[in-house]
Design a protein around this motif. Structure first.
Motif, PDB file in Angstrom:
ATOM      1  N   MET A   9      91.268  29.668 -42.921  1.00 17.98           N
ATOM      2  CA  MET A   9      91.307  31.032 -43.463  1.00 17.98           C
ATOM      3  C   MET A   9      92.754  31.509 -43.568  1.00 17.98           C
ATOM      4  O   MET A   9      93.533  31.313 -42.638  1.00 17.98           O
ATOM      5  CB  MET A   9      90.521  31.952 -42.520  1.00 17.98           C
ATOM      6  N   ASP A  10      93.092  32.151 -44.675  1.00 13.53           N
ATOM      7  CA  ASP A  10      94.459  32.662 -44.836  1.00 13.53           C
ATOM      8  C   ASP A  10      94.680  33.882 -43.947  1.00 13.53           C
ATOM      9  O   ASP A  10      93.784  34.675 -43.750  1.00 13.53           O
ATOM     10  CB  ASP A  10      94.700  33.075 -46.296  1.00 13.53           C
ATOM     11  N   LYS A  11      95.914  34.002 -43.457  1.00 10.07           N
ATOM     12  CA  LYS A  11      96.266  35.184 -42.670  1.00 10.07           C
ATOM     13  C   LYS A  11      96.319  36.416 -43.565  1.00 10.07           C
ATOM     14  O   LYS A  11      96.626  36.311 -44.743  1.00 10.07           O
ATOM     15  CB  LYS A  11      97.660  35.016 -42.054  1.00 10.07           C
ATOM     16  N   PHE A  12      96.070  37.546 -42.980  1.00  9.94           N
ATOM     17  CA  PHE A  12      96.207  38.809 -43.703  1.00  9.94           C
ATOM     18  C   PHE A  12      97.171  39.671 -42.904  1.00  9.94           C
ATOM     19  O   PHE A  12      96.880  40.034 -41.772  1.00  9.94           O
ATOM     20  CB  PHE A  12      94.850  39.511 -43.816  1.00  9.94           C
ATOM     21  N   THR A  13      98.335  39.966 -43.478  1.00  6.71           N
ATOM     22  CA  THR A  13      99.291  40.812 -42.756  1.00  6.71           C
ATOM     23  C   THR A  13      99.577  42.071 -43.572  1.00  6.71           C
ATOM     24  O   THR A  13      99.007  43.110 -43.317  1.00  6.71           O
ATOM     25  CB  THR A  13     100.590  40.035 -42.449  1.00  6.71           C
ATOM     26  N   ILE A  14     100.494  41.914 -44.554  1.00  8.27           N
ATOM     27  CA  ILE A  14     100.785  43.049 -45.433  1.00  8.27           C
ATOM     28  C   ILE A  14     100.444  42.652 -46.868  1.00  8.27           C
ATOM     29  O   ILE A  14     100.811  41.567 -47.308  1.00  8.27           O
ATOM     30  CB  ILE A  14     102.266  43.455 -45.343  1.00  8.27           C
ATOM     31  N   LEU A  15      99.750  43.513 -47.552  1.00 11.23           N
ATOM     32  CA  LEU A  15      99.398  43.237 -48.946  1.00 11.23           C
ATOM     33  C   LEU A  15      99.915  44.376 -49.805  1.00 11.23           C
ATOM     34  O   LEU A  15      99.558  45.530 -49.601  1.00 11.23           O
ATOM     35  CB  LEU A  15      97.874  43.136 -49.078  1.00 11.23           C
ATOM     36  N   ASP A  16     100.793  44.015 -50.759  1.00  8.70           N
ATOM     37  CA  ASP A  16     101.229  45.020 -51.732  1.00  8.70           C
ATOM     38  C   ASP A  16     100.605  44.580 -53.042  1.00  8.70           C
ATOM     39  O   ASP A  16     100.993  43.553 -53.595  1.00  8.70           O
ATOM     40  CB  ASP A  16     102.757  45.035 -51.804  1.00  8.70           C
ATOM     41  N   GLY A  17      99.606  45.325 -53.534  1.00  3.55           N
ATOM     42  CA  GLY A  17      98.880  44.808 -54.689  1.00  3.55           C
ATOM     43  C   GLY A  17      98.478  45.865 -55.701  1.00  3.55           C
ATOM     44  O   GLY A  17      98.367  47.053 -55.393  1.00  3.55           O
ATOM     45  N   LEU A  18      98.222  45.361 -56.912  1.00  2.00           N
ATOM     46  CA  LEU A  18      97.728  46.202 -57.997  1.00  2.00           C
ATOM     47  C   LEU A  18      96.288  46.617 -57.668  1.00  2.00           C
ATOM     48  O   LEU A  18      95.524  45.839 -57.107  1.00  2.00           O
ATOM     49  CB  LEU A  18      97.754  45.390 -59.299  1.00  2.00           C
ATOM     50  N   VAL A  19      95.950  47.867 -58.057  1.00  2.63           N
ATOM     51  CA  VAL A  19      94.644  48.416 -57.700  1.00  2.63           C
ATOM     52  C   VAL A  19      93.732  48.485 -58.924  1.00  2.63           C
ATOM     53  O   VAL A  19      94.180  48.883 -60.001  1.00  2.63           O
ATOM     54  CB  VAL A  19      94.817  49.842 -57.128  1.00  2.63           C
ATOM     55  N   ALA A  20      92.467  48.108 -58.737  1.00  3.93           N
ATOM     56  CA  ALA A  20      91.468  48.303 -59.789  1.00  3.93           C
ATOM     57  C   ALA A  20      90.373  49.222 -59.248  1.00  3.93           C
ATOM     58  O   ALA A  20      89.976  49.094 -58.097  1.00  3.93           O
ATOM     59  CB  ALA A  20      90.872  46.968 -60.220  1.00  3.93           C
ATOM     60  N   PRO A  21      89.881  50.169 -60.070  1.00  8.47           N
ATOM     61  CA  PRO A  21      88.836  51.098 -59.612  1.00  8.47           C
ATOM     62  C   PRO A  21      87.446  50.675 -60.091  1.00  8.47           C
ATOM     63  O   PRO A  21      87.269  50.335 -61.248  1.00  8.47           O
ATOM     64  CB  PRO A  21      89.247  52.400 -60.321  1.00  8.47           C
ATOM     65  N   LEU A  22      86.472  50.710 -59.212  1.00 10.44           N
ATOM     66  CA  LEU A  22      85.094  50.436 -59.617  1.00 10.44           C
ATOM     67  C   LEU A  22      84.283  51.667 -59.238  1.00 10.44           C
ATOM     68  O   LEU A  22      83.840  51.820 -58.114  1.00 10.44           O
ATOM     69  CB  LEU A  22      84.564  49.186 -58.920  1.00 10.44           C
ATOM     70  N   ASP A  23      84.122  52.536 -60.243  1.00 10.61           N
ATOM     71  CA  ASP A  23      83.659  53.887 -59.963  1.00 10.61           C
ATOM     72  C   ASP A  23      82.138  54.021 -60.017  1.00 10.61           C
ATOM     73  O   ASP A  23      81.604  54.713 -60.873  1.00 10.61           O
ATOM     74  CB  ASP A  23      84.323  54.840 -60.966  1.00 10.61           C
ATOM     75  N   ARG A  24      81.444  53.343 -59.136  1.00 11.88           N
ATOM     76  CA  ARG A  24      80.008  53.593 -59.017  1.00 11.88           C
ATOM     77  C   ARG A  24      79.547  53.307 -57.588  1.00 11.88           C
ATOM     78  O   ARG A  24      80.054  52.412 -56.939  1.00 11.88           O
ATOM     79  CB  ARG A  24      79.197  52.804 -60.028  1.00 11.88           C
ATOM     80  N   PRO A  25      78.578  54.104 -57.114  1.00 15.58           N
ATOM     81  CA  PRO A  25      78.097  53.894 -55.742  1.00 15.58           C
ATOM     82  C   PRO A  25      77.091  52.751 -55.676  1.00 15.58           C
ATOM     83  O   PRO A  25      76.617  52.290 -56.711  1.00 15.58           O
ATOM     84  CB  PRO A  25      77.391  55.224 -55.418  1.00 15.58           C
ATOM     85  N   ASN A  26      76.804  52.294 -54.463  1.00 17.23           N
ATOM     86  CA  ASN A  26      75.748  51.305 -54.226  1.00 17.23           C
ATOM     87  C   ASN A  26      75.904  50.036 -55.054  1.00 17.23           C
ATOM     88  O   ASN A  26      74.930  49.514 -55.571  1.00 17.23           O
ATOM     89  CB  ASN A  26      74.363  51.906 -54.514  1.00 17.23           C
ATOM     90  N   VAL A  27      77.128  49.537 -55.202  1.00 19.43           N
ATOM     91  CA  VAL A  27      77.306  48.271 -55.914  1.00 19.43           C
ATOM     92  C   VAL A  27      76.719  47.175 -55.028  1.00 19.43           C
ATOM     93  O   VAL A  27      77.153  46.974 -53.895  1.00 19.43           O
ATOM     94  CB  VAL A  27      78.796  48.011 -56.201  1.00 19.43           C
ATOM     95  N   ASP A  28      75.676  46.515 -55.543  1.00 16.36           N
ATOM     96  CA  ASP A  28      74.970  45.560 -54.679  1.00 16.36           C
ATOM     97  C   ASP A  28      75.469  44.138 -54.908  1.00 16.36           C
ATOM     98  O   ASP A  28      76.172  43.857 -55.871  1.00 16.36           O
ATOM     99  CB  ASP A  28      73.456  45.683 -54.901  1.00 16.36           C
ATOM    100  N   THR A  29      75.068  43.251 -53.994  1.00 13.09           N
ATOM    101  CA  THR A  29      75.583  41.879 -54.065  1.00 13.09           C
ATOM    102  C   THR A  29      75.046  41.133 -55.281  1.00 13.09           C
ATOM    103  O   THR A  29      75.666  40.189 -55.739  1.00 13.09           O
ATOM    104  CB  THR A  29      75.245  41.104 -52.776  1.00 13.09           C
ATOM    105  N   ASP A  30      73.892  41.548 -55.804  1.00 10.17           N
ATOM    106  CA  ASP A  30      73.400  40.944 -57.054  1.00 10.17           C
ATOM    107  C   ASP A  30      74.337  41.275 -58.207  1.00 10.17           C
ATOM    108  O   ASP A  30      74.503  40.487 -59.130  1.00 10.17           O
ATOM    109  CB  ASP A  30      71.994  41.452 -57.411  1.00 10.17           C
ATOM    110  N   ALA A  31      74.944  42.475 -58.164  1.00 12.87           N
ATOM    111  CA  ALA A  31      75.907  42.842 -59.198  1.00 12.87           C
ATOM    112  C   ALA A  31      77.229  42.104 -58.977  1.00 12.87           C
ATOM    113  O   ALA A  31      77.887  41.688 -59.926  1.00 12.87           O
ATOM    114  CB  ALA A  31      76.135  44.352 -59.189  1.00 12.87           C
TER     115      ALA A  31
END
Ligand code: SF4
Lengths: 467, 212
Positions: B1-23
């Motif tokens: 597994m890769d380490k997670f320390t600091i992440l500086d990243g571009l953001v994407a918005p997914l503007d809906r509630p209850n996004v399920d794993t089938d989606a």
């Protein structure tokens, strides 16, 4: 000693080690496996040169990808076949007991565990499948895990867990005619929402729950995950013990007596405190039908499709509008005027013998409406199928115009050939009405087996109480 | 597994509630027996106009221009901002595998479904719970500013915006430790092998039927 909830008792009796921050190594008694979430876990074991910690804890079966017709011809879809073959090979290689596709004991993993007595009161039960909550019906602590955790349980017989909060769902009052465990489950989800149980282990209690058979309790606990809870459970009583007695994996003789004495303690103590309590009046629950794309989008059969215009929360309103568009429904339409194209009676929620009996009682002597393209009955296991045939239920279904199939998950998630076409509307006894769940563009309405059978006969949803 | 320390990243918005794993990853892709390669099918039904099946060449498929991740400004995003109850539904670990394979290392939402939340940590994705108002603000800033980035610092448990705002989040200390060090849970647990054996010995005495 302070009064404990059932959850606390089950938790405490499985603690191997606790870190200072409360992260606990919890011992797992029973591990059920199926073909979809296990291949990467076995691969991980192999890569790390590890072996299963305790072989006898594991029981495997293929269910998601198996065909429900012409099984002798094998699985047509090469990708499905590879997944099932991979499970067979992994179980052979590691020495894990598996009910293969040709075995009469094969079936949906959550049906066969209890059926075989592999699920016992007081156990911790896990499986790489969210509906593992089903097994909590036995006074067990049962929940779904991901594939990394499948590998973790295989290798260590333990899981790393944090204690959940406890919620009691208290349903008192007698259930009316035609009202089932499925309707209780949907009514609870309608009340608390699909995230209402997040972070909680739910114990279902009260007179209405005590009166349910084990099949009904399994239906209820099965749907606990749809309320966001990882685990659902019901205290042990005579109904539990009578169900378990004599099953292949259950203890016998002197050990049985010892086990029963131990299991009698598996209930919440008088005065035990829950972090949250939700009460419902069982007598007020009516047969339920979902109208949208989340199990919380549910109303009683004598109600109408809700109107988003009356919702003040804009996020919720948007969700409702999207759901209605997807479902092809108009606000304010009476539920009993909505016609269906297909009917599915099956899944780990409602495919046990009692479910089939209830559906058959509605279907008996009647015909599936000519507008129905397909009405499927898919028993939960080979043994359920056999028992139903011994009771003549298959004849009733076939004479009424239903198809009688071989056991598996089938149209619950449409990983095999059984599925909805885009735009088709289905009365389904399964547990999820998400977009595309039963096939891309398919429209799912969750109901009880009685309600599904009645919809098949009428061609549209009807109130089974007046049917 | 890769380490997670600091992440500086571009953001994407997914503007809906209850996004399920089938989606997040439709079930037909669960037939794979591998852990990788799910990225092109992340949000498959929303992302493409046709129906995806495993084994298809995804590069030639018609994209849904209305789906947010198909917009040019969000290409290469590593942080997903989402609404409540993200990841509800099944236990499939293919959901975090698909997010990771696509390139997401962190998801920020007001709440997550429980099993999904767990599965993220096991795969080196950091799920971050912020208050509904804070998430609202991140949505509006992401929509307003093209190229909007966030800095996630796991050690400091903070999310910093380009405008100098800092939001703190809670994370379980054990999970944080594993993620910071890229540690495998199984190896850690097996350090307690003696305790597991001692426990089994006790249970064999008190509840022998469990071991039948
Ligand atoms: S019947 Fe449906 S919900 Fe149950 S295990 Fe199979 S796919 Fe999952």
């Amino acid at each position: 000693m302070t009064a404990q909830t059932l959850y606390e008792k089950l938790w405490q009796s499985h603690v191997v080690h606790t870190e200072s921050d409360g992260t606990t190594l919890l011992y797992i008694d029973r591990h059920l496996l199926h073909e979809v979430t296990s291949p990467q876990a076995f691969e991980g074991l192999r890569l790390a040169g590890r072996k299963p910690w305790r072989l006898s804890a594991n029981l495997a079966v293929a269910d998601h990808n198996v065909p429900t017709t012409d099984r002798k011809n094998g699985i047509a879809d090469p990708i499905s076949r590879l997944q099932v073959d991979t499970l067979d090979q992994n179980c052979d290689e590691f020495g894990i007991t598996e009910f293969k596709m040709s075995d009469v004991r094969q079936g949906i993993v959550h049906v066969i565990g209890p059926e075989q007595g592999a699920t016992l009161p007081g156990m911790t039960v896990v499986c790489g499948d969210s509906h593992t909550s089903t097994h909590g019906a036995f006074g067990a602590l049962a929940h779904g895990i991901g594939t990394s955790e499948v590998e973790h349980v295989l290798a260590t017989q333990c899981l790393l867990q944090k204690k959940s909060r406890t919620m009691q769902v208290l349903v008192d009052g007698g259930l009316g005619k035609g009202v089932t465990a499925k309707d209780i489950a949907l009514a609870v989800i309608g009340k608390i929402g699909t995230a209402g149980g997040t972070g909680y282990a739910i114990e279902f209690a009260g007179a209405a729950i005590r009166s349910l058979s084990m099949e009904g309790r399994m239906t209820l606990c099965n749907m606990a995950i749809e309320a966001g809870a990882r685990a659902g459970m019901v205290a042990v009583d005579d109904i539990t013990i009578d169900y378990v007695k004599g099953r292949p994996f259950a203890p016998a003789g002197e050990m049985w007596e010892q086990a029963v004495a131990n299991w009698r303690n598996l209930h919440s103590d008088e005065g035990a405190e829950f972090d949250s309590v939700v009460e419902l009046d069982g007598a007020a629950i009516k047969p339920q039908v979902t109208w949208g794309t989340s199990p919380e989008m549910v109303v009683a059969i004598d109600d109408c499709v809700p109107d988003p215009a009356r919702e003040i929360d804009p996020v919720k309103r948007g969700g409702m509008e999207r759901a209605l568009a997807y479902m092809g429904l108009q606000a304010n339409t009476p539920m009993n005027q909505i016609g269906v194209d297909k009917v599915f009676i099956g899944s780990c929620t409602n495919s046990r013998i009692e479910d089939l009996r209830a559906a058959a009682a509605v279907a008996k002597g009647r015909r599936v409406a000519s507008s129905i393209k397909l009405a499927l009955v898919v028993p939960g296991s080979g043994l359920v199928k056999k028992q139903a045939e011994d009771e003549g239920l298959d004849r009733i279904f076939i004479e009424s115009g239903f198809e009688w199939r071989d056991p598996g998950c089938s149209m619950c998630l449409a990983m095999n050939a059984d599925r909805l076409e885009a735009g088709e509307r289905c009365a389904s006894t399964s547990n999820r009405n998400f977009e595309g769940r039963q096939g891309p563009g398919g429209r799912t309405h969750l109901v009880s087996p009685e309600m599904a059978a009645a919809a098949a006969i009428a061609g549209h949803f009807v109130d089974v109480r007046e049917f | 597994m890769d380490k997670f320390t600091i992440l500086d990243g571009l953001v994407a918005p997914l503007d809906r509630p209850n996004v399920d794993t089938d989606a997040i990853i439709p079930k037909q892709f669960l037939k794979s027996i591998k852990r990788s390669g799910f990225g092109p099918n992340l949000f498959d039904e929303w992302r493409y106009l046709d129906h995806g099946e495993p084994g298809m060449d995804n590069s030639g498929r018609p994209l849904n221009p209305d789906f947010v991740l198909n917009q040019a400004r969000y290409q290469g995003a590593e942080i997903l901002v989402a609404r409540e109850n993200f990841g509800c539904g099944s236990s499939r670990e293919h959901a975090p595998w698909a997010l990771l394979d696509y390139g997401f290392r962190a998801v920020i939402a007001p709440s997550f479904a429980d099993i999904f939340f767990n599965n993220c940590f096991k795969n080196g994705i950091l799920p971050i719970v912020l208050g509904a108002a804070e998430v609202d603000q991140l949505f509006s800033e992401t929509f307003a500013e093209e190229g909007y980035r966030l800095t996630v610092d796991l050690e400091a448990q903070s999310v910093s915006t380009p405008n100098g705002l800092v939001f703190n989040f809670a994370v379980d200390p054990f999970r944080k430790y594993c993620l910071l060090n890229g540690l495998d849970d199984i190896g850690l647990t097996l350090q307690h092998a003696d305790k597991i054996r001692a426990y089994e010995e006790r249970r064999r005495q008190s509840e022998p039927w469990v071991f039948n």
